[in-house]
Design a protein around this motif. Structure first.
Motif, PDB file in Angstrom:
ATOM      1  N   THR A  45       0.719  -1.209   0.250  1.00 38.97           N
ATOM      2  CA  THR A  45      -0.158  -0.062   0.098  1.00 38.97           C
ATOM      3  C   THR A  45       0.843   1.073   0.113  1.00 38.97           C
ATOM      4  O   THR A  45       0.681   2.209  -0.758  1.00 38.97           O
ATOM      5  N   PHE A  46       1.976   1.330   0.816  1.00 39.20           N
ATOM      6  CA  PHE A  46       2.651   2.419   1.079  1.00 39.20           C
ATOM      7  C   PHE A  46       3.460   2.628  -0.574  1.00 39.20           C
ATOM      8  O   PHE A  46       3.777   3.606  -0.771  1.00 39.20           O
ATOM      9  N   LEU A  47       3.944   1.612  -1.175  1.00 36.82           N
ATOM     10  CA  LEU A  47       4.545   1.681  -2.123  1.00 36.82           C
ATOM     11  C   LEU A  47       3.769   2.108  -3.640  1.00 36.82           C
ATOM     12  O   LEU A  47       4.430   2.173  -4.759  1.00 36.82           O
ATOM     13  N   GLN A  48       2.398   1.979  -3.387  1.00 41.60           N
ATOM     14  CA  GLN A  48       1.746   2.581  -4.607  1.00 41.60           C
ATOM     15  C   GLN A  48       2.159   4.217  -5.172  1.00 41.60           C
ATOM     16  O   GLN A  48       1.995   4.128  -6.485  1.00 41.60           O
ATOM     17  N   GLN A  49       2.386   4.826  -4.317  1.00 42.67           N
ATOM     18  CA  GLN A  49       2.686   6.180  -4.827  1.00 42.67           C
ATOM     19  C   GLN A  49       4.201   6.166  -5.531  1.00 42.67           C
ATOM     20  O   GLN A  49       4.320   7.125  -6.245  1.00 42.67           O
ATOM     21  N   TYR A  50       4.898   5.087  -5.519  1.00 42.07           N
ATOM     22  CA  TYR A  50       6.322   5.193  -6.049  1.00 42.07           C
ATOM     23  C   TYR A  50       6.145   4.205  -7.362  1.00 42.07           C
ATOM     24  O   TYR A  50       6.980   3.805  -7.833  1.00 42.07           O
ATOM     25  N   ASN A  51       4.872   3.757  -8.056  1.00 37.91           N
ATOM     26  CA  ASN A  51       4.686   2.855  -9.039  1.00 37.91           C
ATOM     27  C   ASN A  51       5.225   3.576 -10.238  1.00 37.91           C
ATOM     28  O   ASN A  51       5.209   5.087 -10.282  1.00 37.91           O
ATOM     29  N   GLU A  52       5.601   3.036 -11.160  1.00 40.55           N
ATOM     30  CA  GLU A  52       6.018   3.296 -12.615  1.00 40.55           C
ATOM     31  C   GLU A  52       5.125   4.616 -13.175  1.00 40.55           C
ATOM     32  O   GLU A  52       5.477   5.569 -13.594  1.00 40.55           O
ATOM     33  N   THR A  53       3.734   4.325 -13.031  1.00 39.85           N
ATOM     34  CA  THR A  53       2.872   5.067 -13.725  1.00 39.85           C
ATOM     35  C   THR A  53       2.854   6.466 -13.092  1.00 39.85           C
ATOM     36  O   THR A  53       2.384   7.558 -13.779  1.00 39.85           O
ATOM     37  N   GLU A  54       2.766   6.324 -11.580  1.00 36.59           N
ATOM     38  CA  GLU A  54       2.871   7.536 -10.862  1.00 36.59           C
ATOM     39  C   GLU A  54       4.128   8.296 -11.074  1.00 36.59           C
ATOM     40  O   GLU A  54       4.044   9.734 -11.350  1.00 36.59           O
ATOM     41  N   GLN A  55       5.315   7.773 -10.919  1.00 41.14           N
ATOM     42  CA  GLN A  55       6.663   8.679 -10.949  1.00 41.14           C
ATOM     43  C   GLN A  55       6.723   9.014 -12.332  1.00 41.14           C
ATOM     44  O   GLN A  55       7.719  10.005 -12.675  1.00 41.14           O
ATOM     45  N   GLU A  56       6.401   8.280 -13.679  1.00 41.27           N
ATOM     46  CA  GLU A  56       6.315   9.035 -14.791  1.00 41.27           C
ATOM     47  C   GLU A  56       5.938  10.318 -15.096  1.00 41.27           C
ATOM     48  O   GLU A  56       6.381  11.211 -16.005  1.00 41.27           O
ATOM     49  N   LEU A  57       5.124  10.979 -14.336  1.00 41.84           N
ATOM     50  CA  LEU A  57       4.493  12.254 -14.196  1.00 41.84           C
ATOM     51  C   LEU A  57       5.559  13.258 -13.679  1.00 41.84           C
ATOM     52  O   LEU A  57       5.366  14.537 -13.853  1.00 41.84           O
ATOM     53  N   ASN A  58       6.574  12.590 -12.937  1.00 35.18           N
ATOM     54  CA  ASN A  58       7.463  13.543 -12.144  1.00 35.18           C
ATOM     55  C   ASN A  58       8.538  13.904 -13.035  1.00 35.18           C
ATOM     56  O   ASN A  58       8.976  12.961 -14.089  1.00 35.18           O
ATOM     57  N   LYS A  59       9.648  14.554 -12.830  1.00 36.84           N
ATOM     58  CA  LYS A  59      10.879  15.147 -13.504  1.00 36.84           C
ATOM     59  C   LYS A  59      12.042  14.057 -13.316  1.00 36.84           C
ATOM     60  O   LYS A  59      12.257  13.710 -12.219  1.00 36.84           O
ATOM     61  N   VAL A  60      12.717  14.074 -14.344  1.00 38.20           N
ATOM     62  CA  VAL A  60      14.113  13.274 -14.213  1.00 38.20           C
ATOM     63  C   VAL A  60      15.079  14.129 -13.772  1.00 38.20           C
ATOM     64  O   VAL A  60      15.528  14.857 -14.590  1.00 38.20           O
ATOM     65  N   CYS A  61      15.795  13.858 -12.700  1.00 39.02           N
ATOM     66  CA  CYS A  61      16.639  14.971 -11.989  1.00 39.02           C
ATOM     67  C   CYS A  61      18.114  14.504 -12.149  1.00 39.02           C
ATOM     68  O   CYS A  61      18.373  13.281 -12.474  1.00 39.02           O
ATOM     69  N   THR A  62      18.876  15.529 -11.957  1.00 43.97           N
ATOM     70  CA  THR A  62      20.423  15.087 -11.974  1.00 43.97           C
ATOM     71  C   THR A  62      20.905  14.788 -10.706  1.00 43.97           C
ATOM     72  O   THR A  62      20.599  15.436  -9.432  1.00 43.97           O
ATOM     73  N   ALA A  63      21.362  13.458 -10.568  1.00 42.95           N
ATOM     74  CA  ALA A  63      21.636  13.044  -9.190  1.00 42.95           C
ATOM     75  C   ALA A  63      22.967  13.588  -8.712  1.00 42.95           C
ATOM     76  O   ALA A  63      23.880  13.949  -9.286  1.00 42.95           O
ATOM     77  N   GLY A  64      22.960  13.870  -7.175  1.00 44.01           N
ATOM     78  CA  GLY A  64      23.930  14.436  -6.654  1.00 44.01           C
ATOM     79  C   GLY A  64      23.802  15.830  -6.541  1.00 44.01           C
ATOM     80  O   GLY A  64      24.704  16.435  -5.889  1.00 44.01           O
ATOM     81  N   ASP A  65      22.900  16.821  -6.848  1.00 43.03           N
ATOM     82  CA  ASP A  65      22.863  18.077  -6.910  1.00 43.03           C
ATOM     83  C   ASP A  65      21.392  18.327  -6.164  1.00 43.03           C
ATOM     84  O   ASP A  65      20.462  17.490  -6.513  1.00 43.03           O
ATOM     85  N   TYR A  66      21.350  19.341  -5.376  1.00 44.86           N
ATOM     86  CA  TYR A  66      19.995  19.838  -4.915  1.00 44.86           C
ATOM     87  C   TYR A  66      19.162  20.402  -5.907  1.00 44.86           C
ATOM     88  O   TYR A  66      19.694  20.925  -7.082  1.00 44.86           O
ATOM     89  N   PHE A  67      17.865  20.190  -5.852  1.00 44.27           N
ATOM     90  CA  PHE A  67      16.885  20.543  -6.832  1.00 44.27           C
ATOM     91  C   PHE A  67      16.278  21.820  -6.555  1.00 44.27           C
ATOM     92  O   PHE A  67      15.130  21.902  -6.041  1.00 44.27           O
ATOM     93  N   ASP A  68      17.014  22.844  -6.416  1.00 47.53           N
ATOM     94  CA  ASP A  68      16.599  24.195  -6.074  1.00 47.53           C
ATOM     95  C   ASP A  68      15.631  24.637  -7.172  1.00 47.53           C
ATOM     96  O   ASP A  68      16.068  24.635  -8.363  1.00 47.53           O
ATOM     97  N   GLN A  69      14.722  25.030  -6.806  1.00 44.46           N
ATOM     98  CA  GLN A  69      13.480  25.782  -8.033  1.00 44.46           C
ATOM     99  C   GLN A  69      12.951  27.072  -7.389  1.00 44.46           C
ATOM    100  O   GLN A  69      12.424  27.237  -6.354  1.00 44.46           O
ATOM    101  N   GLU A  70      13.158  28.138  -8.332  1.00 42.06           N
ATOM    102  CA  GLU A  70      13.041  29.613  -8.214  1.00 42.06           C
ATOM    103  C   GLU A  70      11.679  29.646  -9.066  1.00 42.06           C
ATOM    104  O   GLU A  70      11.513  28.993 -10.095  1.00 42.06           O
ATOM    105  N   GLY A  71      11.148  30.770  -8.781  1.00 40.18           N
ATOM    106  CA  GLY A  71       9.979  31.091  -9.739  1.00 40.18           C
ATOM    107  C   GLY A  71       8.970  32.053  -9.107  1.00 40.18           C
ATOM    108  O   GLY A  71       9.305  32.498  -7.841  1.00 40.18           O
ATOM    109  N   GLU A  72       7.832  32.199  -9.485  1.00 45.95           N
ATOM    110  CA  GLU A  72       6.881  33.175  -8.814  1.00 45.95           C
ATOM    111  C   GLU A  72       6.242  32.217  -7.623  1.00 45.95           C
ATOM    112  O   GLU A  72       6.061  31.206  -7.641  1.00 45.95           O
TER     113      GLU A  72
END
Length: 281
Positions: free
Chosen positions: A112-139
């Protein structure tokens, strides 16, 4: 001349009249001891008094709300470092590996806990660069992106290749995650290190390799801005042998390799967690 029998009746009439006058006195126009003018003044006083109190309450709430941020708590000094928690949410696990019903609830909790980590759910998220903080600026108010964390990264503890998460073999998987803290950017290279107290010979395997929490999953921007955010996970699989069965094992896991605290004696879950596992056969 009136007889003595008439006197009690007269007294009763006087008592009745006195009682009625205490409610409404027709001679003075008083109701419950006050005239209409007196009642009007006292009601006006309480009306003004409670209106003033209500106004002060509303003003206080308004001033307080003006000091708050819709996205970040104003005071966060009590939670500078994250706690470490496990799934299943059991600090004392006991099961017989040959009796599936005894560990069925553990498996259900993990699945149940791992449902949110399923492939179909995570494909909607961004592929990030490993080893770096993902700082996000904007409005202000713009929803933040979330880095992918697919359950397949957990390998044998993902529930994909082994639907029993190792419990049927007597090699249970435990998932660990840090509590969310807005703006947290751990220094160094945080990883999980687990040890078995009084049983130093127990081997443990970590997924992802090294049991690391990658920096790309930090910082967290809060529930309103980071709606799709999921914490990175580390799975530890206890590689138990027959000599380890039927024995209560005390396991302590800590966050190492960073500036995150893990030795506060006042909080046993700050940067660490201790649990017990007993596997029977």
């Amino acid at each position: 001349m009136a007889s003595s029998e008439d006197k009690p009746a007269v007294k009763e009439d006087e008592n009745a009249g006195s009682w009625k006058d205490s409610i409404f006195n027709p001679r003075t126009g008083e109701f419950c001891g006050r005239t209409a003018k007196s009642w009007g003044l006292i009601l006006l006083f309480y009306l003004v008094f409670y209106a003033f109190l209500a106004g002060m309450f509303v003003l206080t709430i308004w001033v307080m709300l003006m000091t708050l941020d819709d996205y970040v708590p104003r005071y966060r000094d009590r939670v500078p470092d994250p706690g470490l928690v496990i799934r299943p949410m059991e600090l004392d696990m006991m099961f017989n590996r040959s009796q599936p019903l005894q560990y069925a609830d553990y498996i259900k909790t993990l699945e149940t806990f791992l449902q949110q980590y399923n492939e179909t759910e995570q494909e909607l998220n961004k592929v990030c660069t490993a080893g770096d903080y993902f700082d996000q600026e904007g409005e202000v108010g713009v929803e933040k992106l979330t880095c992918q964390f697919k359950r397949s990264v957990l390998s044998r503890c993902s529930g994909l290749s082994d639907t029993t998460y190792g419990y049927a073999e007597g090699k249970p998987c435990i998932l660990l995650k840090m509590n969310r803290i807005i703006g947290l950017k751990p220094e160094g290279d945080p990883y999980v290190n687990c040890t078995a107290k009084k049983h130093s010979g127990i081997h443990m395997q970590y997924f992802p390799s090294g049991g690391r929490f990658d920096k790309m999953y930090f910082p967290y921007y809060g529930n309103k801005l980071h709606k799709r955010y999921v914490q990175p996970l580390v799975a530890v699989q206890l590689q138990l042998g027959k000599e380890d069965f039927n024995t209560e094992l005390t396991i302590e896991c800590r966050i190492e390799g960073s500036n995150l605290r893990n030795n506060d004696e006042r909080d046993k879950f700050l940067g660490r967690v201790t649990f017990r596992v007993t596997v029977k056969e």
